[in-house]
Design an enzyme around this catalytic site. Structure first.
Site, PDB file in Angstrom:
ATOM      1  N   ASP A 110       4.385  -0.628   2.978  1.00  0.00           N
ATOM      2  CA  ASP A 110       3.167   0.149   3.240  1.00  0.00           C
ATOM      3  C   ASP A 110       2.718   0.092   4.697  1.00  0.00           C
ATOM      4  O   ASP A 110       1.528   0.188   5.002  1.00  0.00           O
ATOM      5  CB  ASP A 110       2.007  -0.319   2.325  1.00  0.00           C
ATOM      6  CG  ASP A 110       2.366  -0.203   0.860  1.00  0.00           C
ATOM      7  OD1 ASP A 110       3.142   0.702   0.516  1.00  0.00           O
ATOM      8  OD2 ASP A 110       1.866  -1.018   0.071  1.00  0.00           O
ATOM      9  N   LYS A 133       5.318   3.891   7.055  1.00  0.00           N
ATOM     10  CA  LYS A 133       6.649   4.458   7.329  1.00  0.00           C
ATOM     11  C   LYS A 133       6.650   5.971   7.111  1.00  0.00           C
ATOM     12  O   LYS A 133       7.240   6.720   7.886  1.00  0.00           O
ATOM     13  CB  LYS A 133       7.709   3.807   6.407  1.00  0.00           C
ATOM     14  CG  LYS A 133       7.844   2.305   6.607  1.00  0.00           C
ATOM     15  CD  LYS A 133       8.786   1.681   5.602  1.00  0.00           C
ATOM     16  CE  LYS A 133       8.305   1.725   4.177  1.00  0.00           C
ATOM     17  NZ  LYS A 133       7.131   0.885   3.874  1.00  0.00           N
ATOM     18  N   GLY A 192       5.882   4.396  -2.139  1.00  0.00           N
ATOM     19  CA  GLY A 192       4.876   5.451  -2.055  1.00  0.00           C
ATOM     20  C   GLY A 192       4.639   5.693  -0.581  1.00  0.00           C
ATOM     21  O   GLY A 192       4.038   4.861   0.090  1.00  0.00           O
ATOM     22  N   HIS A 193       5.176   6.783  -0.061  1.00  0.00           N
ATOM     23  CA  HIS A 193       5.093   7.065   1.376  1.00  0.00           C
ATOM     24  C   HIS A 193       4.120   8.223   1.587  1.00  0.00           C
ATOM     25  O   HIS A 193       4.370   9.341   1.129  1.00  0.00           O
ATOM     26  CB  HIS A 193       6.479   7.402   1.935  1.00  0.00           C
ATOM     27  CG  HIS A 193       7.425   6.227   1.863  1.00  0.00           C
ATOM     28  ND1 HIS A 193       8.709   6.282   2.340  1.00  0.00           N
ATOM     29  CD2 HIS A 193       7.245   4.970   1.400  1.00  0.00           C
ATOM     30  CE1 HIS A 193       9.289   5.089   2.153  1.00  0.00           C
ATOM     31  NE2 HIS A 193       8.417   4.294   1.583  1.00  0.00           N
ATOM     32  N   GLN A 195       9.915  -0.012   1.105  1.00  0.00           N
ATOM     33  CA  GLN A 195       9.415  -1.388   1.062  1.00  0.00           C
ATOM     34  C   GLN A 195       9.405  -1.981   2.486  1.00  0.00           C
ATOM     35  O   GLN A 195       9.219  -1.237   3.427  1.00  0.00           O
ATOM     36  CB  GLN A 195      10.225  -2.263   0.089  1.00  0.00           C
ATOM     37  CG  GLN A 195      10.026  -1.902  -1.387  1.00  0.00           C
ATOM     38  CD  GLN A 195      10.815  -0.688  -1.841  1.00  0.00           C
ATOM     39  OE1 GLN A 195      12.015  -0.610  -1.659  1.00  0.00           O
ATOM     40  NE2 GLN A 195      10.161   0.261  -2.450  1.00  0.00           N
ATOM     41  N   ALA A 208      -0.141   3.116  -2.815  1.00  0.00           N
ATOM     42  CA  ALA A 208       0.096   4.546  -2.950  1.00  0.00           C
ATOM     43  C   ALA A 208       0.851   4.865  -4.246  1.00  0.00           C
ATOM     44  O   ALA A 208       0.845   5.997  -4.713  1.00  0.00           O
ATOM     45  CB  ALA A 208       0.875   5.058  -1.736  1.00  0.00           C
ATOM     46  N   PRO A 247      -5.240  -2.850  -5.446  1.00  0.00           N
ATOM     47  CA  PRO A 247      -5.761  -3.248  -4.138  1.00  0.00           C
ATOM     48  C   PRO A 247      -4.716  -4.053  -3.380  1.00  0.00           C
ATOM     49  O   PRO A 247      -4.027  -4.892  -3.958  1.00  0.00           O
ATOM     50  CB  PRO A 247      -6.964  -4.127  -4.477  1.00  0.00           C
ATOM     51  CG  PRO A 247      -6.861  -4.431  -5.926  1.00  0.00           C
ATOM     52  CD  PRO A 247      -5.983  -3.414  -6.568  1.00  0.00           C
ATOM     53  N   ASP A 270      -6.474   1.712  14.619  1.00  0.00           N
ATOM     54  CA  ASP A 270      -7.863   2.189  14.509  1.00  0.00           C
ATOM     55  C   ASP A 270      -8.694   1.333  13.549  1.00  0.00           C
ATOM     56  O   ASP A 270      -9.909   1.218  13.703  1.00  0.00           O
ATOM     57  CB  ASP A 270      -7.885   3.657  14.036  1.00  0.00           C
ATOM     58  CG  ASP A 270      -7.069   3.878  12.763  1.00  0.00           C
ATOM     59  OD1 ASP A 270      -5.874   3.517  12.770  1.00  0.00           O
ATOM     60  OD2 ASP A 270      -7.621   4.372  11.766  1.00  0.00           O
TER      61      ASP A 270
HETATM   62  P1  GDP Z   1       4.425   3.512   3.659  1.00  0.00           P
HETATM   63  O1  GDP Z   1       4.754   3.080   2.265  1.00  0.00           O
HETATM   64  O2  GDP Z   1       4.955   2.564   4.676  1.00  0.00           O
HETATM   65  O3  GDP Z   1       4.819   4.927   3.933  1.00  0.00           O
HETATM   66  O4  GDP Z   1       2.847   3.434   3.773  1.00  0.00           O
HETATM   67  P2  GDP Z   1       1.769   3.958   2.685  1.00  0.00           P
HETATM   68  O5  GDP Z   1       1.749   5.424   2.688  1.00  0.00           O
HETATM   69  O6  GDP Z   1       1.990   3.284   1.376  1.00  0.00           O
HETATM   70  O7  GDP Z   1       0.439   3.330   3.256  1.00  0.00           O
HETATM   71  C1  GDP Z   1      -0.017   3.611   4.538  1.00  0.00           C
HETATM   72  C2  GDP Z   1      -1.430   4.205   4.417  1.00  0.00           C
HETATM   73  O8  GDP Z   1      -2.030   4.194   5.679  1.00  0.00           O
HETATM   74  C3  GDP Z   1      -1.428   5.645   3.977  1.00  0.00           C
HETATM   75  O9  GDP Z   1      -2.611   5.893   3.261  1.00  0.00           O
HETATM   76  C4  GDP Z   1      -1.433   6.413   5.301  1.00  0.00           C
HETATM   77  O10 GDP Z   1      -2.012   7.713   5.180  1.00  0.00           O
HETATM   78  C5  GDP Z   1      -2.299   5.525   6.137  1.00  0.00           C
HETATM   79  N1  GDP Z   1      -1.995   5.485   7.572  1.00  0.00           N
HETATM   80  C6  GDP Z   1      -0.794   5.530   8.191  1.00  0.00           C
HETATM   81  N2  GDP Z   1      -0.932   5.320   9.522  1.00  0.00           N
HETATM   82  C7  GDP Z   1      -2.263   5.155   9.728  1.00  0.00           C
HETATM   83  C8  GDP Z   1      -3.040   4.867  10.884  1.00  0.00           C
HETATM   84  O11 GDP Z   1      -2.543   4.702  11.986  1.00  0.00           O
HETATM   85  N3  GDP Z   1      -4.385   4.744  10.701  1.00  0.00           N
HETATM   86  C9  GDP Z   1      -4.986   4.897   9.485  1.00  0.00           C
HETATM   87  N4  GDP Z   1      -6.301   4.757   9.403  1.00  0.00           N
HETATM   88  N5  GDP Z   1      -4.280   5.167   8.380  1.00  0.00           N
HETATM   89  C10 GDP Z   1      -2.931   5.271   8.499  1.00  0.00           C
HETATM   90  P1  IMO Z   2       6.726   1.269   0.191  1.00  0.00           P
HETATM   91  O1  IMO Z   2       8.066   1.909   0.384  1.00  0.00           O
HETATM   92  C1  IMO Z   2       4.593  -2.368  -0.980  1.00  0.00           C
HETATM   93  C2  IMO Z   2       6.384  -4.739  -4.194  1.00  0.00           C
HETATM   94  C3  IMO Z   2       5.650  -4.832  -5.521  1.00  0.00           C
HETATM   95  C4  IMO Z   2       6.077  -6.227  -5.969  1.00  0.00           C
HETATM   96  C5  IMO Z   2       7.515  -6.301  -5.493  1.00  0.00           C
HETATM   97  C6  IMO Z   2       8.546  -5.966  -6.568  1.00  0.00           C
HETATM   98  O2  IMO Z   2       5.659   2.204  -0.213  1.00  0.00           O
HETATM   99  O3  IMO Z   2       6.375   0.405   1.359  1.00  0.00           O
HETATM  100  P2  IMO Z   2       9.359  -3.689  -7.680  1.00  0.00           P
HETATM  101  O4  IMO Z   2       8.612  -2.677  -8.482  1.00  0.00           O
HETATM  102  O5  IMO Z   2      10.012  -3.142  -6.476  1.00  0.00           O
HETATM  103  O6  IMO Z   2      10.303  -4.505  -8.518  1.00  0.00           O
HETATM  104  O7  IMO Z   2       8.227  -4.733  -7.198  1.00  0.00           O
HETATM  105  O8  IMO Z   2       7.639  -5.373  -4.429  1.00  0.00           O
HETATM  106  N1  IMO Z   2       6.662  -3.355  -3.731  1.00  0.00           N
HETATM  107  C7  IMO Z   2       6.026  -2.775  -2.716  1.00  0.00           C
HETATM  108  N2  IMO Z   2       4.995  -3.197  -1.958  1.00  0.00           N
HETATM  109  N3  IMO Z   2       5.185  -1.174  -0.719  1.00  0.00           N
HETATM  110  C8  IMO Z   2       6.245  -0.758  -1.441  1.00  0.00           C
HETATM  111  O9  IMO Z   2       6.953   0.336  -1.110  1.00  0.00           O
HETATM  112  C9  IMO Z   2       6.684  -1.540  -2.519  1.00  0.00           C
HETATM  113  N4  IMO Z   2       7.656  -1.409  -3.436  1.00  0.00           N
HETATM  114  C10 IMO Z   2       7.650  -2.536  -4.163  1.00  0.00           C
HETATM  115  O10 IMO Z   2       4.261  -4.728  -5.353  1.00  0.00           O
HETATM  116  O11 IMO Z   2       5.352  -7.180  -5.262  1.00  0.00           O
HETATM  117 MG    MG Z   3       3.775   2.663   0.460  1.00  0.00          MG
END
Ligand code: GDP
Ligand code: IMO
Ligand code: MG
Length: 425
Positions: free
Chosen positions: A13, A16, A40-41, A224, A299, A304, A333
């Site tokens: 998270d 990416k 969840g991207h 991940q 996502a 939480p 930010d």
């Molecule tokens: P990923 O799994 O690495 O693609 O990340 P996620 O999408 O799960 O979580 C990143 C969250 O932060 C998402 O809600 C994005 O929209 C948000 N986000 C990404 N970059 C920024 C940033 O620079 N500032 C803020 N405030 N939100 C961001």
């Molecule tokens: P993205 O690509 C954050 C965590 C789960 C759990 C562990 C194992 O959005 O960054 P799983 O279902 O893969 O067997 O769960 O890995 N986990 C993540 N945490 N971002 C993710 O993906 C994750 N994908 C799995 O919360 O701790």
């Molecule tokens: Mg994610």
């Protein structure tokens, strides 16, 4: 750089999705190489938040091809829904989404096993996303997994499905999980998924080999993060795939000689969702503040996220196992308005100061972070477009990270939207 791997440098998270979407403007192909719909991207598309679980985040740029490699475990129902959802948004998918025909398929018993395994673990549960990821990879490694191509070959599929159901029944019956499975229903459903996905299935090894020979620009989109890697992460509180840069080679079927660059994505602080050690985790109050401000909720599952300070010991380890020389810092930010900002520079364990990330869970759980404190900045930075306009203390924070980690910060993200990004040089 022609061929770049993007990986999460923390526990996932890191943002990416946003960064891959931003970088996609300069490439021809974006490919996922591991994980599944546990990922969840998030990308912001036409001012709306869109979460992609399987399709690479380059899809919102119209001329880019998106590949789902053989190392990804695919829930076909989720993939079909994601395709239909994008089509409903007016995104053209035809002839630009290619799915490896040898990717393993997530079956209904995998999600059931995931849930039951977690129940059995009780207090020691991993906190998985419940998407069947672990059990699907288990079947791949056990050489009984059903692959995408099998969905097109009824005879083979039926044989494999029967064998798998027989094996799973043995385990599931003990936990009252068996009643959920009906051979005919699964057979009909999955053969239908196969027909719907037929046009997307491809020998992606050949496709990518040709692309590389034609010097196409390719981004590999990790899912991940490093500390969730099945081998190098905080085992057993990890996912079931190799999330590190090396995973791109095995998960897509390319050799390491073609990789030009690896970029690590890190938040300006740290988050983790699910169980497991987290040395720099905030106290309850600060956790709640940053979670609210940074909208730190999963996502994929909405859970939480746990929040904490930036951890240099962990980031240094991420650099070691991924070999990145460049990073992107996201969510800077969110740190605006803090009086002080801390960075962990070592762990104190018993009488020792550890500078390297320990593999022992006991040490990780019991160590005390050693912090360096930086003065914060009060300005809202989310509208800045030029690096030089960032507050002095924000620049100082970034420069310190660069120096300490011996990397170059390429980009700084200051908001969720595509244009909320600052190039450092
Ligand atoms: P990923 O799994 O690495 O693609 O990340 P996620 O999408 O799960 O979580 C990143 C969250 O932060 C998402 O809600 C994005 O929209 C948000 N986000 C990404 N970059 C920024 C940033 O620079 N500032 C803020 N405030 N939100 C961001
Ligand atoms: P993205 O690509 C954050 C965590 C789960 C759990 C562990 C194992 O959005 O960054 P799983 O279902 O893969 O067997 O769960 O890995 N986990 C993540 N945490 N971002 C993710 O993906 C994750 N994908 C799995 O919360 O701790
Ligand atoms: Mg994610």
């Amino acid at each position: 750089m022609a061929i770049t791997i993007i990986i999460g440098a923390q526990w996932g998270d890191e943002g990416k999705g946003k960064i891959v979407d931003y970088l996609s403007k300069d490439v021809d192909i974006v490919a996922r190489f591991q994980g599944g719909n546990n990922a969840g991207h998030t990308v912001v598309y036409e001012d709306k938040e869109l979460v992609l679980h399987l399709i690479p985040c380059g899809i919102l740029h119209k001329d880019i091809a998106c590949v789902i490699g053989s190392g990804v475990v695919i829930n076909p129902k989720v993939l079909i829904e994601e395709i239909e959802n994008l089509q409903a948004l007016g995104v053209n998918i035809e002839n630009r989404v290619f799915v490896s025909e040898i990717a393993n398929i997530i079956m209904p018993y995998h999600t059931c096993l995931d849930r039951i395994n977690e129940q059995i673990r009780g207090k020691g549960k991993i906190g998985t996303t419940g998407k069947g990821i672990g059990p699907a990879y288990m079947d791949m490694v056990a050489r009984v997994g059903i692959r995408a191509i099998d969905l097109l070959e009824e005879e083979i599929f039926v044989k494999k499905l029967k064998k798998n159901l027989e094996e799973k029944k043995f385990f599931l019956k003990q936990y009252n999980g068996w009643g959920e499975f009906d051979f005919s229903k699964i057979k009909e459903g999955y053969l239908e998924y196969g027909q719907k996905l037929r046009k997307y299935l491809l020998n992606t090894v050949v496709y990518l080999d040709e692309a590389i020979r034609k010097q196409k620009k390719i981004l590999f989109e990790g899912a991940q993060g490093t500390l969730l890697d099945v081998c190098y992460g905080t085992f057993p509180y990890v996912t079931s795939s190799n999330t590190i840069a090396g995973g791109a080679c095995t998960g897509i079927g390319i050799g390491p000689t073609v990789i030009n660059k690896v970029v690590g994505i890190t938040k300006a602080y740290t988050t983790r969702v699910g169980g497991g050690p987290f040395p720099t985790e905030f106290s309850e109050e600060m956790n709640s503040n940053i979670r609210t401000k940074g909208k730190e909720f999963g996502a994929t599952t909405g859970r939480p996220r746990r929040c904490g300070w930036l951890d240099m010991v962990a980031l240094k380890y991420a650099k070691q196992v991924n070999g990145f020389r460049n990073i992107v810092v996201t969510k800077l930010d969110i740190l605006s308005g803090l009086k002080d900002i801390k960075i962990c520079i070592g762990y104190k364990y018993e009488q020792e100061v550890l500078k390297n990330f320990p593999h022992s869970l006991k040490v990780l759980r019991e160590c005390e972070p050693i912090y360096e404190t930086f003065p914060g900045w009060q300005e809202d930075i989310s509208g800045i477009s030029d690096y030089k306009d960032l507050p002095f203390n924000a620049k100082k924070y970034l420069l310190w990270i660069e120096k300490m980690l011996e990397v170059k910060v390429d980009l700084i993200s200051i908001g969720p939207k595509r244009n909320q990004i600052v190039r450092k040089d």
